[in-house]
Every structure is written in C-alpha cells, then in structure tokens.
Design a protein around this motif. Structure first.
Motif, PDB file in Angstrom:
ATOM      1  N   LEU A 108     -27.120  27.199 -78.740  1.00  0.00           N
ATOM      2  CA  LEU A 108     -26.441  25.904 -78.735  1.00  0.00           C
ATOM      3  C   LEU A 108     -25.118  25.918 -79.491  1.00  0.00           C
ATOM      4  N   SER A 109     -24.853  26.985 -80.231  1.00  0.00           N
ATOM      5  CA  SER A 109     -23.586  27.067 -80.967  1.00  0.00           C
ATOM      6  C   SER A 109     -22.427  27.298 -79.999  1.00  0.00           C
ATOM      7  N   ARG A 110     -21.223  27.090 -80.478  1.00  0.00           N
ATOM      8  CA  ARG A 110     -20.033  27.269 -79.638  1.00  0.00           C
ATOM      9  C   ARG A 110     -19.959  28.705 -79.108  1.00  0.00           C
ATOM     10  N   ASN A 111     -20.171  29.683 -79.982  1.00  0.00           N
ATOM     11  CA  ASN A 111     -20.105  31.081 -79.546  1.00  0.00           C
ATOM     12  C   ASN A 111     -21.271  31.440 -78.634  1.00  0.00           C
ATOM     13  N   GLY A 112     -22.437  30.910 -78.922  1.00  0.00           N
ATOM     14  CA  GLY A 112     -23.612  31.211 -78.115  1.00  0.00           C
ATOM     15  C   GLY A 112     -23.551  30.619 -76.722  1.00  0.00           C
ATOM     16  N   ARG A 113     -22.815  29.530 -76.557  1.00  0.00           N
ATOM     17  CA  ARG A 113     -22.701  28.867 -75.249  1.00  0.00           C
ATOM     18  C   ARG A 113     -21.718  29.563 -74.315  1.00  0.00           C
ATOM     19  N   PHE A 114     -20.854  30.378 -74.878  1.00  0.00           N
ATOM     20  CA  PHE A 114     -19.774  30.955 -74.078  1.00  0.00           C
ATOM     21  C   PHE A 114     -20.319  31.862 -72.975  1.00  0.00           C
ATOM     22  N   GLY A 115     -19.833  31.650 -71.773  1.00  0.00           N
ATOM     23  CA  GLY A 115     -20.158  32.516 -70.651  1.00  0.00           C
ATOM     24  C   GLY A 115     -21.358  32.102 -69.821  1.00  0.00           C
ATOM     25  N   TRP A 116     -21.971  30.970 -70.157  1.00  0.00           N
ATOM     26  CA  TRP A 116     -23.152  30.513 -69.420  1.00  0.00           C
ATOM     27  C   TRP A 116     -22.811  29.289 -68.587  1.00  0.00           C
ATOM     28  N   PRO A 117     -23.473  29.115 -67.440  1.00  0.00           N
ATOM     29  CA  PRO A 117     -23.253  27.895 -66.663  1.00  0.00           C
ATOM     30  C   PRO A 117     -23.803  26.684 -67.416  1.00  0.00           C
ATOM     31  N   SER A 118     -23.252  25.525 -67.146  1.00  0.00           N
ATOM     32  CA  SER A 118     -23.628  24.315 -67.897  1.00  0.00           C
ATOM     33  C   SER A 118     -25.101  23.950 -67.734  1.00  0.00           C
ATOM     34  N   TRP A 119     -25.704  24.207 -66.588  1.00  0.00           N
ATOM     35  CA  TRP A 119     -27.107  23.855 -66.358  1.00  0.00           C
ATOM     36  C   TRP A 119     -28.068  24.721 -67.162  1.00  0.00           C
ATOM     37  N   TYR A 120     -27.594  25.876 -67.622  1.00  0.00           N
ATOM     38  CA  TYR A 120     -28.456  26.824 -68.328  1.00  0.00           C
ATOM     39  C   TYR A 120     -29.064  26.211 -69.586  1.00  0.00           C
ATOM     40  N   TRP A 121     -28.356  25.295 -70.247  1.00  0.00           N
ATOM     41  CA  TRP A 121     -28.838  24.738 -71.525  1.00  0.00           C
ATOM     42  C   TRP A 121     -30.030  23.829 -71.334  1.00  0.00           C
ATOM     43  N   GLN A 122     -30.081  23.138 -70.209  1.00  0.00           N
ATOM     44  CA  GLN A 122     -31.274  22.337 -69.925  1.00  0.00           C
ATOM     45  C   GLN A 122     -32.485  23.243 -69.737  1.00  0.00           C
ATOM     46  N   LEU A 123     -32.306  24.317 -68.996  1.00  0.00           N
ATOM     47  CA  LEU A 123     -33.389  25.265 -68.769  1.00  0.00           C
ATOM     48  C   LEU A 123     -33.829  25.905 -70.081  1.00  0.00           C
ATOM     49  N   ARG A 124     -32.891  26.405 -70.864  1.00  0.00           N
ATOM     50  CA  ARG A 124     -33.222  27.066 -72.128  1.00  0.00           C
ATOM     51  C   ARG A 124     -33.919  26.113 -73.081  1.00  0.00           C
ATOM     52  N   THR A 125     -33.448  24.880 -73.128  1.00  0.00           N
ATOM     53  CA  THR A 125     -34.071  23.900 -74.022  1.00  0.00           C
ATOM     54  C   THR A 125     -35.504  23.612 -73.600  1.00  0.00           C
ATOM     55  N   LEU A 126     -35.724  23.357 -72.323  1.00  0.00           N
ATOM     56  CA  LEU A 126     -37.072  23.086 -71.835  1.00  0.00           C
ATOM     57  C   LEU A 126     -37.998  24.270 -72.120  1.00  0.00           C
TER      58      LEU A 126
END
Length: 143
Positions: A108-126
């Motif tokens: 979820l950090s700025r550096n950790g988010r780099f290079g991933w599609p926006s939908w990926y965070w919903q999947l990773r969080t779930l």
C-alpha cells in the motif's frame, strides 16, 4: 480485462488450501488435525514467499533510479517465512500472519504500489484480509 479476471480467479482459488487446511485443522478428523496445521503453515510460507517474488519481478520489470530497496524488501517475505517453519506451530502462525501484514503494508506504500494495475489493490486487500483472518482463527483453535 482477461488478465484481471484470471488474476482474480487464481487469487481466490489460492485461498482454497488455506480454507481446507484450516477446516481440517479445527474440525476435521482428529487424526488429520496435526498434519493439517503443518500443511497450513507450509502453504502460508510458500504464499508469503511468492508475494516477495512478485515485488522482485516488479522491481526488475519497472526499474526506478534509487529504488534498489524494493529488491531488498522483496527478499523479506522469504526470510520471514522460512524461519517461521522452524518455530512451534503457534509462533509460526504469528510470524507468518505478521509477515502477510508487513507485505500488505508495503504493497500500500507509494513505492510498493508502483508498477501494478489499479484493480490489483482490491484483490490484494481481499486476499490478505482472508489469509490473516484464517491465521487468527487457527491461532484461536491452537491456543
């Protein structure tokens, strides 16, 4: 769109070993419970290491000047997962659960988010919420 759907299906399918071994460890035949706890721990360690590998791949795929720390952070999950298997099941569950939260926090950090599609965070969080909850449930069964 197809990659997104496939990633969601595979991510959700990846929960099945957690849920099956959790059920067997807590409510399955007594003769299988200890093996199920070990299977849960081993699978957890493999998946935690896999998450580190995703960041290793992302760092190499999307190099950023001065961002070599992402390669170092990518090594942390496997360095957390492997020793967790050497601990008692109770402490192994704690260490692995904390490891999943550590990786998710970095994700979820700025550096950790780099290079991933926006939908990926919903999947990773779930997936992370379900996996961490499975660790907590198994912890309460073992405690």
């Amino acid at each position: 769109m197809e990659d997104r759907r496939t990633a969601w299906l595979l991510g959700l399918a990846g929960l099945l070993p957690f849920l099956l071994t959790l059920w067997l460890a807590g409510w399955g035949p007594v003769a299988w419970q200890e093996t199920a706890v070990r299977a849960f721990l081993y699978y957890s360690a493999v998946i935690l290491s896999f998450l580190g590998g995703t960041h290793w791949g992302a760092a190499l795929q999307n190099p950023q000047p001065g961002h070599n720390h992402r390669l170092l952070i990518a090594m942390a999950p496997s360095l957390i997962a492997w020793p967790a298997l050497l601990f008692s099941p109770l402490w192994g569950l704690v260490v692995l659960g904390v490891g999943f939260m550590f990786v998710w926090g970095y994700d979820l950090s700025r550096n950790g988010r780099f290079g991933w599609p926006s939908w990926y965070w919903q999947l990773r969080t779930l997936l992370t919420v379900i996996v961490v909850l499975a660790h907590v449930v198994l912890l309460t069964r073992l405690w």
